[in-house]
Design a protein around this motif. Structure first.
Motif, PDB file in Angstrom:
ATOM      1  N   ILE A   9       0.832  -1.200   0.000  1.00  0.00           N
ATOM      2  CA  ILE A   9       0.000   0.000   0.000  1.00  0.00           C
ATOM      3  C   ILE A   9       0.871   1.257   0.000  1.00  0.00           C
ATOM      4  CG2 ILE A   9      -1.792   1.255   1.236  1.00  0.00           C
ATOM      5  CD1 ILE A   9      -2.648  -1.437  -0.007  1.00  0.00           C
ATOM      6  N   THR A  10       1.909   1.252   0.826  1.00  0.00           N
ATOM      7  CA  THR A  10       2.818   2.401   0.889  1.00  0.00           C
ATOM      8  C   THR A  10       3.499   2.644  -0.453  1.00  0.00           C
ATOM      9  OG1 THR A  10       3.210   1.973   3.231  1.00  0.00           O
ATOM     10  CG2 THR A  10       4.816   3.359   2.099  1.00  0.00           C
ATOM     11  N   LEU A  11       3.909   1.564  -1.101  1.00  0.00           N
ATOM     12  CA  LEU A  11       4.592   1.693  -2.385  1.00  0.00           C
ATOM     13  C   LEU A  11       3.636   2.181  -3.468  1.00  0.00           C
ATOM     14  CD1 LEU A  11       6.777  -1.554  -2.355  1.00  0.00           C
ATOM     15  CD2 LEU A  11       7.512   0.785  -1.884  1.00  0.00           C
ATOM     16  N   LEU A  12       2.392   1.696  -3.458  1.00  0.00           N
ATOM     17  CA  LEU A  12       1.417   2.183  -4.430  1.00  0.00           C
ATOM     18  C   LEU A  12       1.173   3.677  -4.260  1.00  0.00           C
ATOM     19  CD1 LEU A  12      -1.209  -0.729  -4.458  1.00  0.00           C
ATOM     20  CD2 LEU A  12       0.368  -0.105  -6.299  1.00  0.00           C
ATOM     21  N   GLU A  13       1.083   4.130  -3.004  1.00  0.00           N
ATOM     22  CA  GLU A  13       0.936   5.569  -2.749  1.00  0.00           C
ATOM     23  C   GLU A  13       2.108   6.344  -3.341  1.00  0.00           C
ATOM     24  OE1 GLU A  13      -1.521   6.733   1.140  1.00  0.00           O
ATOM     25  OE2 GLU A  13       0.280   5.595   1.604  1.00  0.00           O
ATOM     26  N   ALA A  14       3.295   5.802  -3.184  1.00  0.00           N
ATOM     27  CA  ALA A  14       4.480   6.482  -3.702  1.00  0.00           C
ATOM     28  C   ALA A  14       4.445   6.595  -5.225  1.00  0.00           C
ATOM     29  CB  ALA A  14       5.746   5.743  -3.265  1.00  0.00           C
ATOM     30  N   HIS A  15       3.783   5.648  -5.879  1.00  0.00           N
ATOM     31  CA  HIS A  15       3.651   5.684  -7.333  1.00  0.00           C
ATOM     32  C   HIS A  15       2.451   6.520  -7.785  1.00  0.00           C
ATOM     33  CE1 HIS A  15       6.813   2.983  -8.797  1.00  0.00           C
ATOM     34  NE2 HIS A  15       6.624   2.263  -7.707  1.00  0.00           N
ATOM     35  N   GLY A  16       1.795   7.193  -6.854  1.00  0.00           N
ATOM     36  CA  GLY A  16       0.705   8.095  -7.205  1.00  0.00           C
ATOM     37  C   GLY A  16      -0.659   7.460  -7.279  1.00  0.00           C
ATOM     38  N   VAL A  17      -0.804   6.221  -6.812  1.00  0.00           N
ATOM     39  CA  VAL A  17      -2.104   5.550  -6.856  1.00  0.00           C
ATOM     40  C   VAL A  17      -3.007   6.139  -5.776  1.00  0.00           C
ATOM     41  CG1 VAL A  17      -3.314   3.344  -6.559  1.00  0.00           C
ATOM     42  CG2 VAL A  17      -1.135   3.435  -7.806  1.00  0.00           C
ATOM     43  N   ASP A  18      -4.217   6.544  -6.164  1.00  0.00           N
ATOM     44  CA  ASP A  18      -5.152   7.089  -5.177  1.00  0.00           C
ATOM     45  C   ASP A  18      -6.444   6.287  -5.076  1.00  0.00           C
ATOM     46  OD1 ASP A  18      -6.532   7.772  -7.492  1.00  0.00           O
ATOM     47  OD2 ASP A  18      -6.215   9.927  -7.287  1.00  0.00           O
ATOM     48  N   THR A  19      -6.621   5.305  -5.964  1.00  0.00           N
ATOM     49  CA  THR A  19      -7.846   4.503  -5.978  1.00  0.00           C
ATOM     50  C   THR A  19      -7.511   3.076  -6.376  1.00  0.00           C
ATOM     51  OG1 THR A  19      -9.104   6.459  -6.698  1.00  0.00           O
ATOM     52  CG2 THR A  19     -10.185   4.322  -6.930  1.00  0.00           C
ATOM     53  N   VAL A  20      -8.099   2.105  -5.670  1.00  0.00           N
ATOM     54  CA  VAL A  20      -8.017   0.707  -6.100  1.00  0.00           C
ATOM     55  C   VAL A  20      -9.427   0.136  -6.121  1.00  0.00           C
ATOM     56  CG1 VAL A  20      -5.668   0.364  -5.225  1.00  0.00           C
ATOM     57  CG2 VAL A  20      -7.622  -0.228  -3.778  1.00  0.00           C
ATOM     58  N   PHE A  21      -9.636  -0.811  -7.034  1.00  0.00           N
ATOM     59  CA  PHE A  21     -10.927  -1.451  -7.189  1.00  0.00           C
ATOM     60  C   PHE A  21     -10.768  -2.925  -6.833  1.00  0.00           C
ATOM     61  CE2 PHE A  21     -10.430   2.006 -10.191  1.00  0.00           C
ATOM     62  CZ  PHE A  21     -11.563   2.781  -9.949  1.00  0.00           C
ATOM     63  N   ALA A 176      10.944   2.150  -5.674  1.00  0.00           N
ATOM     64  CA  ALA A 176      11.906   2.388  -6.745  1.00  0.00           C
ATOM     65  C   ALA A 176      11.154   3.119  -7.859  1.00  0.00           C
ATOM     66  CB  ALA A 176      12.479   1.061  -7.242  1.00  0.00           C
ATOM     67  N   LEU A 177      11.083   4.427  -7.733  1.00  0.00           N
ATOM     68  CA  LEU A 177      10.301   5.214  -8.680  1.00  0.00           C
ATOM     69  C   LEU A 177      11.000   5.288 -10.033  1.00  0.00           C
ATOM     70  CD1 LEU A 177       9.096   8.123  -6.379  1.00  0.00           C
ATOM     71  CD2 LEU A 177       7.919   5.990  -6.952  1.00  0.00           C
ATOM     72  N   SER A 178      10.204   5.299 -11.066  1.00  0.00           N
ATOM     73  CA  SER A 178      10.747   5.296 -12.427  1.00  0.00           C
ATOM     74  C   SER A 178      10.410   6.599 -13.131  1.00  0.00           C
ATOM     75  CB  SER A 178      10.157   4.123 -13.222  1.00  0.00           C
ATOM     76  OG  SER A 178      10.457   4.247 -14.592  1.00  0.00           O
ATOM     77  N   ASN A 179      11.367   7.110 -13.890  1.00  0.00           N
ATOM     78  CA  ASN A 179      11.093   8.265 -14.753  1.00  0.00           C
ATOM     79  C   ASN A 179      11.193   7.848 -16.218  1.00  0.00           C
ATOM     80  OD1 ASN A 179      13.814   7.860 -14.948  1.00  0.00           O
ATOM     81  ND2 ASN A 179      14.412   9.987 -14.537  1.00  0.00           N
ATOM     82  N   ALA A 180      10.862   6.571 -16.465  1.00  0.00           N
ATOM     83  CA  ALA A 180      10.956   6.042 -17.823  1.00  0.00           C
ATOM     84  C   ALA A 180      10.045   6.813 -18.757  1.00  0.00           C
ATOM     85  CB  ALA A 180      10.590   4.557 -17.833  1.00  0.00           C
ATOM     86  N   ALA A 181      10.537   7.106 -19.934  1.00  0.00           N
ATOM     87  CA  ALA A 181       9.788   7.850 -20.933  1.00  0.00           C
ATOM     88  C   ALA A 181       9.841   7.106 -22.264  1.00  0.00           C
ATOM     89  CB  ALA A 181      10.379   9.250 -21.090  1.00  0.00           C
ATOM     90  N   PRO A 182       8.915   7.387 -23.164  1.00  0.00           N
ATOM     91  CA  PRO A 182       8.972   6.751 -24.481  1.00  0.00           C
ATOM     92  C   PRO A 182      10.255   7.118 -25.208  1.00  0.00           C
ATOM     93  CG  PRO A 182       6.868   7.862 -24.135  1.00  0.00           C
ATOM     94  CD  PRO A 182       7.771   8.288 -23.020  1.00  0.00           C
ATOM     95  N   PRO A 183      10.679   6.283 -26.147  1.00  0.00           N
ATOM     96  CA  PRO A 183      11.896   6.610 -26.896  1.00  0.00           C
ATOM     97  C   PRO A 183      11.727   7.903 -27.679  1.00  0.00           C
ATOM     98  CG  PRO A 183      10.712   4.776 -27.906  1.00  0.00           C
ATOM     99  CD  PRO A 183      10.068   5.021 -26.587  1.00  0.00           C
ATOM    100  N   ALA A 184      12.791   8.677 -27.738  1.00  0.00           N
ATOM    101  CA  ALA A 184      12.761   9.914 -28.530  1.00  0.00           C
ATOM    102  C   ALA A 184      12.691   9.554 -30.017  1.00  0.00           C
ATOM    103  CB  ALA A 184      14.001  10.745 -28.248  1.00  0.00           C
TER     104      ALA A 184
END
Length: 526
Positions: A9-21, A176-184
């Motif tokens: 739960i803590t890790l999901l919060e860190a990834h910006g998750v605010d809702t789960v179903f 382990a937060l990611s700043n991965a982006a699509p290829p340029a």
């Protein structure tokens, strides 16, 4: 002691998750241990398929991954249909499930909810499936999921946690937060594409669901080139009302003629799927000879012949092309005229009953400007997928193309309303499809989401009946008797009204919106 379940739960919060179903069960109790004191909202559907569809609608409307918690075995298999829809439509969805204790897996001992190979099954549907066996694996698994969502063609990702692992200590674990982006965009590909654009006199743009977030860039691109923009169903809402916009299906002859007349086609975020390009199954769509494709997935570009392929996010790829062709590019002078002629001819192709159904959808749009309309597989949705111009990017989506899961609309609309609470949300469903997931209106009430459920009641699977008659098959199994939807809604504590035809549809929608609560509007049609 912090457990793996609490750390999740803590890790999901860190990834910006605010809702789960999700629907809790004995195999996921430990995943819920930290939920009550977190900032994450939990929404309980009436069926796990609803959890997946809610996550899908949440992701499409809000632009953030949808997350579902489900139990092992039947909870996960119930979610597979929603995952199949998400995979077909490139929707970012994270499904986290339990699984039986590690030392029982694969032994066929008959434990509750046991599957022979749960993860192996999920690998056939999800983009990836991982099993957590130690606490330290959890941050990496989540990081990989969110990196995929932000940098590649998204879809469903599955993570399973055995019941014995959920209770293991997990103190000190950090996200382990990611700043991965699509290829340029590749510079050489951009240069080659720009050369083709400069040489073209009748350019045309095909926009698909992958371009949903590229409205501003696409608008400038179309105006710079003087190029009509043909939109598949998942791109509707882009360039609303623009003279270059052609909000019509490439399955229509008029649109195919427009594409064939172009000397250069730029396809942005479309997979050329048959439900968009060959909806009548006549094989009449021909892939353009001079074709530039912009797509986030290299595998997608490689699936069909292409003159130039640009692997990139659509907005970034378009911006790179605009920079490469420069500000002085002469726009085609007849672009608006070509678009207007195609719009007129496409509308003329629609059967009178389809045209009437398109007008009904336009009534919804005009009565509730800026609404998100979430569709199920029902006649007005099929008709509007052929021709309809929505008034907000990303505000029109449904399951009537691609995977085509019936019952998608009601739960997906609830997810959309939670993601974008300020927007009116309308679910347009049929009497047949509504019965697939009708109990989810109770979840709408629980979650205080003012979704307006518009039920097109023609007493059966009319579209399938028509398909049978068209090929000389005597209709069988297409007339399931609908219940009294208004009474069922009232049984849930939801107000409802019944209309005969669409004459008062606008008034009913405005009354429902003013109520600020879930409402059901049933439209009975011949």
């Amino acid at each position: 002691m912090t457990t793996v379940g609490e750390a999740l739960i803590t890790l999901l919060e860190a990834h910006g998750v605010d809702t789960v179903f999700g629907i809790p069960g004995v195999h996921t109790v430990e995943l819920y241990r930290g939920l009550a004191r977190s900032k994450i909202r939990h929404v309980t559907p009436r069926h796990e398929q609803g959890a997946g569809f809610m996550a899908d609608g949440y992701a499409r409307a809000g632009g953030r991954p949808g997350v579902a918690f489900v139990i092992t075995g039947p909870g996960l298999t119930n979610t597979i249909t929603a995952m199949g829809q998400a995979r077909a439509d490139s929707v970012p969805m994270l499904v986290i499930s339990g699984v039986n204790a590690t030392d029982t897996l694969g032994k066929g001992l008959g434990y509750l909810h046991e599957l022979p190979d749960q993860r192996g099954m999920m690998e056939k549907v999800a983009l990836s499936s991982e099993r957590i066996t130690e606490a330290g694996q959890l941050p990496g698994a989540l990081a990989r999921a969110f990196a995929l969502f932000s940098s590649a063609r998204p879809g469903p990702v599955h993570i399973e946690i055995p019941t014995d692992v959920m209770v293991k200590p997990a103190g000190g674990i950090a996200a382990a937060l990611s700043n991965a982006a699509p290829p340029a965009p590749d510079a050489a590909a951009i240069a080659e594409a720009a050369k083709l654009i400069r040489a073209a006199s009748r350019p045309l743009i095909l926009a698909g669901g992958g371009a949903r977030k590229a409205d501003a860039a696409l608008r400038r691109f179309a105006e710079t080139l003087g190029a009509p923009v043909v939109e598949t169903a998942n791109a509707r809402g882009l360039l609303h009302g623009h003279p270059l916009c052609v909000p019509a299906s490439p399955s229509l002859k008029a649109v195919r003629a427009l594409v064939a007349d172009a000397d250069l086609v730029i396809a942005a975020g479309t997979e050329f799927g048959p439900t968009d390009y060959d909806g009548y199954g006549d094989g009449g769509f021909v892939l353009p000879n001079n074709l530039i494709r912009i797509d986030i997935g290299a595998d997608q570009i490689a699936r069909r012949p292409v003159t130039v392929g640009i692997q990139a996010d659509c907005a970034e790829g378009i911006e790179a092309l605009l920079s490469a062709i420069g500000p002085g590019h002469p726009a085609a002078k007849d672009g608006e005229a070509r678009a207007a002629a195609a719009r007129k001819a496409a509308l003329a192709e629609l059967k009178p009953e389809y045209l009437a159904q398109v007008r009904a959808v336009e009534m919804i749009r005009d009565a509730l400007p800026g609404a998100i309309i979430v569709g199920d597989s029902t006649q007005p949705i099929y008709a509007a997928n052929l021709y309809y111009d929505h008034d907000r990017p990303g505000g029109w989506f449904n399951a009537a193309t691609g995977f085509g899961a019936l019952g998608y609309g009601p739960p997906a609309a609830i997810g959309a309303a939670l993601a974008v609470p300020q927007a009116p949300v309308v679910c347009l469903t049929g009497d047949g499809g509504f019965q697939f997931t009708l109990p989810e209106i109770g979840a709408a009430l629980d979650a205080d989401t003012p979704v307006i459920f518009v039920v097109w009641n023609n007493r059966g699977y009319r579209e399938i009946e028509t398909s049978m008659l068209d090929v000389g098959v005597e209709p069988v199994g297409v007339s399931p008797a609908p219940p009294d939807f208004c009474k069922l809604a009232e049984a849930y504590g939801i107000a409802a009204e019944r209309l005969t035809g669409t004459a008062d549809l606008a008034g009913a929608l405005k009354r429902a919106r003013a109520a600020g609560k879930p409402r059901v509007i049933e439209i009975t049609v011949d």
